[in-house]
Design an enzyme around this catalytic site. Sequence first.
Site, PDB file in Angstrom:
ATOM      1  N   TYR A  32      39.751  53.311  25.669  1.00  0.00           N
ATOM      2  CA  TYR A  32      41.154  53.135  26.043  1.00  0.00           C
ATOM      3  C   TYR A  32      41.492  51.662  26.199  1.00  0.00           C
ATOM      4  O   TYR A  32      40.614  50.801  26.248  1.00  0.00           O
ATOM      5  CB  TYR A  32      41.463  53.879  27.343  1.00  0.00           C
ATOM      6  CG  TYR A  32      40.940  53.208  28.603  1.00  0.00           C
ATOM      7  CD1 TYR A  32      41.807  52.512  29.442  1.00  0.00           C
ATOM      8  CD2 TYR A  32      39.590  53.261  28.960  1.00  0.00           C
ATOM      9  CE1 TYR A  32      41.349  51.889  30.588  1.00  0.00           C
ATOM     10  CE2 TYR A  32      39.126  52.653  30.104  1.00  0.00           C
ATOM     11  CZ  TYR A  32      40.005  51.960  30.917  1.00  0.00           C
ATOM     12  OH  TYR A  32      39.545  51.336  32.057  1.00  0.00           O
ATOM     13  N   LYS A 146      35.257  49.580  26.454  1.00  0.00           N
ATOM     14  CA  LYS A 146      36.230  50.062  27.435  1.00  0.00           C
ATOM     15  C   LYS A 146      36.312  51.586  27.343  1.00  0.00           C
ATOM     16  O   LYS A 146      37.240  52.165  26.769  1.00  0.00           O
ATOM     17  CB  LYS A 146      37.596  49.411  27.207  1.00  0.00           C
ATOM     18  CG  LYS A 146      38.512  49.447  28.427  1.00  0.00           C
ATOM     19  CD  LYS A 146      39.699  48.524  28.234  1.00  0.00           C
ATOM     20  CE  LYS A 146      40.711  48.646  29.363  1.00  0.00           C
ATOM     21  NZ  LYS A 146      40.190  48.161  30.652  1.00  0.00           N
ATOM     22  N   GLU A 178      31.546  42.156  37.958  1.00  0.00           N
ATOM     23  CA  GLU A 178      33.016  42.173  37.952  1.00  0.00           C
ATOM     24  C   GLU A 178      33.487  43.104  39.059  1.00  0.00           C
ATOM     25  O   GLU A 178      32.696  43.551  39.890  1.00  0.00           O
ATOM     26  CB  GLU A 178      33.548  42.617  36.590  1.00  0.00           C
ATOM     27  CG  GLU A 178      32.996  43.941  36.097  1.00  0.00           C
ATOM     28  CD  GLU A 178      33.346  44.206  34.623  1.00  0.00           C
ATOM     29  OE1 GLU A 178      34.324  43.640  34.133  1.00  0.00           O
ATOM     30  OE2 GLU A 178      32.636  45.003  33.987  1.00  0.00           O
ATOM     31  N   LEU A 202      33.131  43.709  31.085  1.00  0.00           N
ATOM     32  CA  LEU A 202      34.190  43.867  30.102  1.00  0.00           C
ATOM     33  C   LEU A 202      34.846  42.514  29.893  1.00  0.00           C
ATOM     34  O   LEU A 202      35.223  41.845  30.866  1.00  0.00           O
ATOM     35  CB  LEU A 202      35.221  44.884  30.595  1.00  0.00           C
ATOM     36  CG  LEU A 202      36.395  45.132  29.651  1.00  0.00           C
ATOM     37  CD1 LEU A 202      35.926  45.850  28.386  1.00  0.00           C
ATOM     38  CD2 LEU A 202      37.480  45.939  30.347  1.00  0.00           C
TER      39      LEU A 202
END
Length: 284
Positions: A32, A146, A178, A202
Amino acid sequence: MDIVYLDGHYIPAGEARISPFDRGFLFGDSVYEVIPYFRGTGFRLREHIARLEHSLRAVRIRSGRDWYAILDRLVELNGGGNLSVYLQVTRGDSGSRSHAYDASLEPTVFACCAPVRDFASVAAKDVKGLAAIVTADLRWHRCDIKSTCLLPNILVLQQARDHQADEALLLRDGLVTEGTSCNIFLVRQGVVYTPKRSSEILGGITRELVLELADENGIQYQEADIDYDALMAGDEVWITSSTRGVLPVTRIDGQPVGDGEKGPLWARMFELLTRYQRRLMTGE
């Protein structure tokens, strides 16, 4: 009425249906993107589409669609303005539940819109400092994809909220990676640090923009490993995402970051980022 896109058709949201045998539903076999549009203009749209194509190639889902036309039309049908577009591509409907799949499956493509705040319209003085906790990174090792398999992110964000915090910062093998849906920046003695690009994080669209802006404006930065002690000793900590911009973290694990206030380098980057967005929105 909200309009969504599903497999070539723009339809009212209440009419959208997928098969229970769709592999995105059964296995999270899908990827996505979330793309903000401000005043009807996609924010770093090319970079978002490039990341989507990277995810599709990595999991071997067929692409071949005009993503720009699909998304621009969807935003137009939903009235334009400031919208967050969610785009999901699954491997498709296999007709039965099986881990194995046929490479000829036709992907399912779904997109919808939701209102998004224009972070450039908020003054720096009105931005609230966030509280965060640090917790174990429970995700798989291909975080550069993702994927919609977000259960670990959901669980650690809820853990943060159980501790009256806004965000969870993730730690793997002793190093900060992250947040649940954001990248991390640390400031120490006037230098900005952010974790190195790898399959463990990411590659954030706003992360890359912040580094571009730093480079253009003489702000020193390094992509480097950051451990827990370095994080806690930072003068400033920020998080970034496409829908939230750049936000200051002023408390971590109950302790103040630096003096516990929003830092001057964050304020400088906030100014640069919001100026960039305003120029995008006005066509400059």
